[in-house]
Design a protein around this motif. Sequence first.
Motif, PDB file in Angstrom:
ATOM      1  N   GLN A 188       0.741  -1.233   0.013  1.00  0.00           N
ATOM      2  CA  GLN A 188       0.156   0.030  -0.085  1.00  0.00           C
ATOM      3  C   GLN A 188       1.006   1.264  -0.049  1.00  0.00           C
ATOM      4  O   GLN A 188       0.397   2.233  -0.580  1.00  0.00           O
ATOM      5  N   GLU A 189       1.839   1.251   0.605  1.00  0.00           N
ATOM      6  CA  GLU A 189       2.938   2.195   0.613  1.00  0.00           C
ATOM      7  C   GLU A 189       3.694   2.433  -0.697  1.00  0.00           C
ATOM      8  O   GLU A 189       4.740   3.082  -0.566  1.00  0.00           O
ATOM      9  N   GLU A 190       3.630   1.358  -1.321  1.00  0.00           N
ATOM     10  CA  GLU A 190       4.453   1.149  -2.736  1.00  0.00           C
ATOM     11  C   GLU A 190       5.974   0.936  -2.331  1.00  0.00           C
ATOM     12  O   GLU A 190       6.901   1.512  -3.287  1.00  0.00           O
ATOM     13  N   TYR A 191       6.188   0.412  -1.176  1.00  0.00           N
ATOM     14  CA  TYR A 191       7.577  -0.071  -1.071  1.00  0.00           C
ATOM     15  C   TYR A 191       7.882  -1.349  -1.738  1.00  0.00           C
ATOM     16  O   TYR A 191       9.147  -1.681  -2.005  1.00  0.00           O
ATOM     17  N   THR A 192       7.012  -2.124  -2.009  1.00  0.00           N
ATOM     18  CA  THR A 192       6.926  -3.415  -2.925  1.00  0.00           C
ATOM     19  C   THR A 192       5.805  -3.197  -3.855  1.00  0.00           C
ATOM     20  O   THR A 192       5.249  -2.238  -4.155  1.00  0.00           O
ATOM     21  N   ALA A 193       6.245  -4.087  -4.950  1.00  0.00           N
ATOM     22  CA  ALA A 193       5.340  -4.030  -6.247  1.00  0.00           C
ATOM     23  C   ALA A 193       3.977  -4.072  -5.949  1.00  0.00           C
ATOM     24  O   ALA A 193       3.483  -4.962  -5.258  1.00  0.00           O
ATOM     25  N   GLU A 194       3.246  -3.292  -6.863  1.00  0.00           N
ATOM     26  CA  GLU A 194       1.680  -3.571  -6.705  1.00  0.00           C
ATOM     27  C   GLU A 194       1.642  -5.146  -7.259  1.00  0.00           C
ATOM     28  O   GLU A 194       1.797  -5.745  -8.023  1.00  0.00           O
ATOM     29  N   GLY A 228       9.022  -1.521  -4.986  1.00  0.00           N
ATOM     30  CA  GLY A 228       8.046  -0.637  -5.540  1.00  0.00           C
ATOM     31  C   GLY A 228       8.461   0.763  -5.927  1.00  0.00           C
ATOM     32  O   GLY A 228       9.732   1.209  -6.098  1.00  0.00           O
ATOM     33  N   ARG A 229       7.245   1.444  -6.183  1.00  0.00           N
ATOM     34  CA  ARG A 229       7.527   2.992  -6.932  1.00  0.00           C
ATOM     35  C   ARG A 229       8.420   3.819  -5.801  1.00  0.00           C
ATOM     36  O   ARG A 229       8.929   4.750  -6.238  1.00  0.00           O
ATOM     37  N   ASN A 230       8.193   3.518  -4.596  1.00  0.00           N
ATOM     38  CA  ASN A 230       8.539   4.528  -3.461  1.00  0.00           C
ATOM     39  C   ASN A 230       9.954   4.053  -2.942  1.00  0.00           C
ATOM     40  O   ASN A 230      10.383   4.636  -1.888  1.00  0.00           O
ATOM     41  N   SER A 231      10.392   2.896  -3.439  1.00  0.00           N
ATOM     42  CA  SER A 231      11.632   2.332  -3.057  1.00  0.00           C
ATOM     43  C   SER A 231      12.848   3.366  -3.181  1.00  0.00           C
ATOM     44  O   SER A 231      13.705   3.541  -2.379  1.00  0.00           O
ATOM     45  N   ASP A 232      12.598   4.245  -4.328  1.00  0.00           N
ATOM     46  CA  ASP A 232      13.883   5.267  -4.567  1.00  0.00           C
ATOM     47  C   ASP A 232      13.794   6.377  -3.386  1.00  0.00           C
ATOM     48  O   ASP A 232      14.781   6.722  -3.181  1.00  0.00           O
ATOM     49  N   ARG A 233      12.752   6.602  -2.537  1.00  0.00           N
ATOM     50  CA  ARG A 233      12.491   7.501  -1.491  1.00  0.00           C
ATOM     51  C   ARG A 233      13.473   6.984  -0.478  1.00  0.00           C
ATOM     52  O   ARG A 233      13.967   7.549   0.391  1.00  0.00           O
ATOM     53  N   LEU A 234      13.815   5.564  -0.253  1.00  0.00           N
ATOM     54  CA  LEU A 234      14.513   4.897   0.732  1.00  0.00           C
ATOM     55  C   LEU A 234      16.055   4.877   0.143  1.00  0.00           C
ATOM     56  O   LEU A 234      16.995   4.369   0.949  1.00  0.00           O
ATOM     57  N   THR A 235      16.378   5.178  -0.925  1.00  0.00           N
ATOM     58  CA  THR A 235      17.534   4.967  -1.593  1.00  0.00           C
ATOM     59  C   THR A 235      18.558   6.126  -1.262  1.00  0.00           C
ATOM     60  O   THR A 235      18.163   7.323  -1.421  1.00  0.00           O
ATOM     61  N   VAL A 237      22.748   7.998  -1.341  1.00  0.00           N
ATOM     62  CA  VAL A 237      23.906   7.956  -1.824  1.00  0.00           C
ATOM     63  C   VAL A 237      24.997   8.520  -0.878  1.00  0.00           C
ATOM     64  O   VAL A 237      24.999   9.515  -0.381  1.00  0.00           O
ATOM     65  N   VAL A 238      25.641   7.602  -0.568  1.00  0.00           N
ATOM     66  CA  VAL A 238      26.675   7.702   0.829  1.00  0.00           C
ATOM     67  C   VAL A 238      27.919   7.796  -0.001  1.00  0.00           C
ATOM     68  O   VAL A 238      28.482   6.613  -0.406  1.00  0.00           O
ATOM     69  N   LYS A 239      28.933   8.886   0.035  1.00  0.00           N
ATOM     70  CA  LYS A 239      30.226   8.905  -0.443  1.00  0.00           C
ATOM     71  C   LYS A 239      30.211   8.211  -1.878  1.00  0.00           C
ATOM     72  O   LYS A 239      31.026   7.219  -2.286  1.00  0.00           O
ATOM     73  N   GLU A 240      29.176   8.664  -2.772  1.00  0.00           N
ATOM     74  CA  GLU A 240      29.212   8.202  -4.241  1.00  0.00           C
ATOM     75  C   GLU A 240      28.721   6.682  -4.613  1.00  0.00           C
ATOM     76  O   GLU A 240      28.853   6.547  -5.513  1.00  0.00           O
ATOM     77  N   ASP A 241      28.714   6.149  -3.396  1.00  0.00           N
ATOM     78  CA  ASP A 241      28.126   4.828  -3.558  1.00  0.00           C
ATOM     79  C   ASP A 241      26.709   4.747  -3.262  1.00  0.00           C
ATOM     80  O   ASP A 241      25.915   5.213  -2.339  1.00  0.00           O
ATOM     81  N   THR A 242      25.902   4.017  -4.239  1.00  0.00           N
ATOM     82  CA  THR A 242      24.523   4.115  -3.983  1.00  0.00           C
ATOM     83  C   THR A 242      24.141   2.906  -3.211  1.00  0.00           C
ATOM     84  O   THR A 242      24.429   1.870  -3.433  1.00  0.00           O
ATOM     85  N   ILE A 243      23.295   3.140  -2.005  1.00  0.00           N
ATOM     86  CA  ILE A 243      23.037   2.166  -1.210  1.00  0.00           C
ATOM     87  C   ILE A 243      21.414   1.862  -1.637  1.00  0.00           C
ATOM     88  O   ILE A 243      20.747   2.547  -1.275  1.00  0.00           O
ATOM     89  N   HIS A 244      20.874   0.618  -1.870  1.00  0.00           N
ATOM     90  CA  HIS A 244      19.752   0.390  -1.875  1.00  0.00           C
ATOM     91  C   HIS A 244      19.074  -0.097  -0.653  1.00  0.00           C
ATOM     92  O   HIS A 244      19.203  -1.164  -0.288  1.00  0.00           O
ATOM     93  N   LYS A 245      18.250   0.955  -0.157  1.00  0.00           N
ATOM     94  CA  LYS A 245      17.796   0.562   1.446  1.00  0.00           C
ATOM     95  C   LYS A 245      16.459   0.285   1.300  1.00  0.00           C
ATOM     96  O   LYS A 245      15.621   0.867   0.456  1.00  0.00           O
ATOM     97  N   TYR A 246      16.134  -0.902   1.951  1.00  0.00           N
ATOM     98  CA  TYR A 246      14.705  -1.241   2.022  1.00  0.00           C
ATOM     99  C   TYR A 246      14.186  -0.834   3.260  1.00  0.00           C
ATOM    100  O   TYR A 246      14.730  -0.278   4.127  1.00  0.00           O
ATOM    101  N   VAL A 247      12.829  -1.014   3.414  1.00  0.00           N
ATOM    102  CA  VAL A 247      12.191  -0.530   4.807  1.00  0.00           C
ATOM    103  C   VAL A 247      12.722  -1.441   5.958  1.00  0.00           C
ATOM    104  O   VAL A 247      13.046  -2.786   5.759  1.00  0.00           O
ATOM    105  N   GLN A 248      13.181  -0.704   6.943  1.00  0.00           N
ATOM    106  CA  GLN A 248      13.715  -1.328   8.287  1.00  0.00           C
ATOM    107  C   GLN A 248      12.814  -1.135   9.388  1.00  0.00           C
ATOM    108  O   GLN A 248      11.899  -0.093   9.274  1.00  0.00           O
TER     109      GLN A 248
END
Length: 555
Positions: A188-194, A228-235, A237-248
């Motif tokens: 529902q919060e679009e952190y995973t795919a519909e 999902g669509r809102n996963s990018d909000r959790l991503t 960029v730390v020291k030029e490296d992209t960390i794909h962060k999931y809901v914790q």
Amino acid sequence: MRINTALKSFFAVAVLGFVACNNSRDYKDNSRATGWDLTGKDGMMKYQTDYEGQKTGPGLVFIEGGTFTMGRVQDDVMHDWNNTPTQQHVQSFYMDETEVTNRMYLQYLDWLKLTFPPTEEKYKNIYVGALPDTLVWRNRLGYNETMTNNYLRHPAYQNYPVVGVNWIQATEFSKWRTNRVNQLLLEQEEYTAEGARFQTDANSTFDTETYINAPTKTYGGNDSLIRGRNSDRLTQVVKEDTIHKYVQRKDGVLLPEYRLPTEAEWEYAALGMSSVREYNQYRGRKKYPWDGQYTRSGSRKTSGDQLANFKQGDGDYGGIAGWSDDGADITAEIKSYAPNDYGLYDMAGNVSEWVADVYRPIVDDEFNDFNYYRGNVYTKNSIGQDGTVEVLTPDNIAYDTLSNGSIVARGLPGEIKKEPVTREDTYLRTQFTESDNRDFRDGDKASGRYYREQGDIEDESKRMYNSPKHRVSVMQDSTGNSSLDRQYDTSSERTTLIDNEVRVYKGGSWRDRAYWLDPAQRRYFPQDMATDDIGFRNAMSRVGSKSQKGKRARD
């Protein structure tokens, strides 16, 4: 002189104002420790800074915790001395508004059938082991085949409490419910795919603890479902490296687990003591979940109506048809009677209910009087050779063989494999030393210390509770076919039915007299057996503040 005095006063007020403003600075988005921004800007650490509090999960109502007297309020006519009054404090929690119904449990069964088809031999015991025992309705001198054949699945009973479910099945349902609720929240919060929750099979299931500890192992590692669509909000960029962060956990999106309530929680919620509260004390003690000493309503509009579904006398399960009838021969549909002060239905009568606790005659309040619970078995996540948590697969499902020979799944594919806590894990800990604490301080001198022989071999003569030990083993013949060998304990020297596998149940049922409607009454039953008058409801712990709203002046 007056000017200097005025200037001094002005500067004093300015300084005080500056200090006050500085002290009242809004640290919502900044660290009180370092002053650094906590919103993830400029590639720095990111935290949930606008959390509004725990949401109430589906089916639950909030119970604000507090102190109460747990135990007997009536004469002990059974003379079992197992509910001596003790003062306890219960932390705030949530509880199901009603018992778990047939329709709720059928949703669980249908999900299991779709995800783990019982037509496949390796999954058969998952579905079969979750089925309620519908034969509990049979009586050798009674005709109850209608309930045996219809009670679980017929739509006429869909909103009736499920029965025939043992304690183990109730706990497994609770785990399933936790995962389905959190699965929906993420979607529902679009952190995973519909629609991710509809695309699972035995190789791509979702488990809350797995998602938190190893998110890439949920949904079978299918990244198109995990993000999902809102996963990018959790991503970040730390020291030029992209960390794909999931809901914790720190994001506050996921709810704590659904579980069986503890005995203290259940009794506290059933009493609903708010109606007899006077400021910070209780005016008296309640005999039932409702006010008063009687089982019939004293209200002018409903005068004489029964307040619960229970057995009123020999051969009288509902009263004379009509005005005085309680409206039920067996169980009753949920919400047939008025709720208690917390908004909970059927906390007396209808069906008794499993609680989480292992039964012991004495509640050991001398050792603990806060969130009392007997039954802790501490485990830890199993770590694989790759250094990450080990997740169960369809090839290593965890099963239990019960004392009656039934086989139930205790760990489904997608869940994290668990293992006992070791002595090395508890080295120099003061609060616990063992993984299994069910028989801690049982009450006698031996069990209060260490009752095993050297080498951790249990000495039968030193068992405090020498209940029967029926044994079920799996036998294999020369062709590889297996069968169950059931061995009854025929000893005539057993003195009790109590052991670590019996659980408390509370509340009275449609089969019980009014005496058992008292929330303080407690009985026990083997955790792997079921009856036609024991059901259950779920609870959930409250995280954060004790109350949902701030205190206000009394009206």
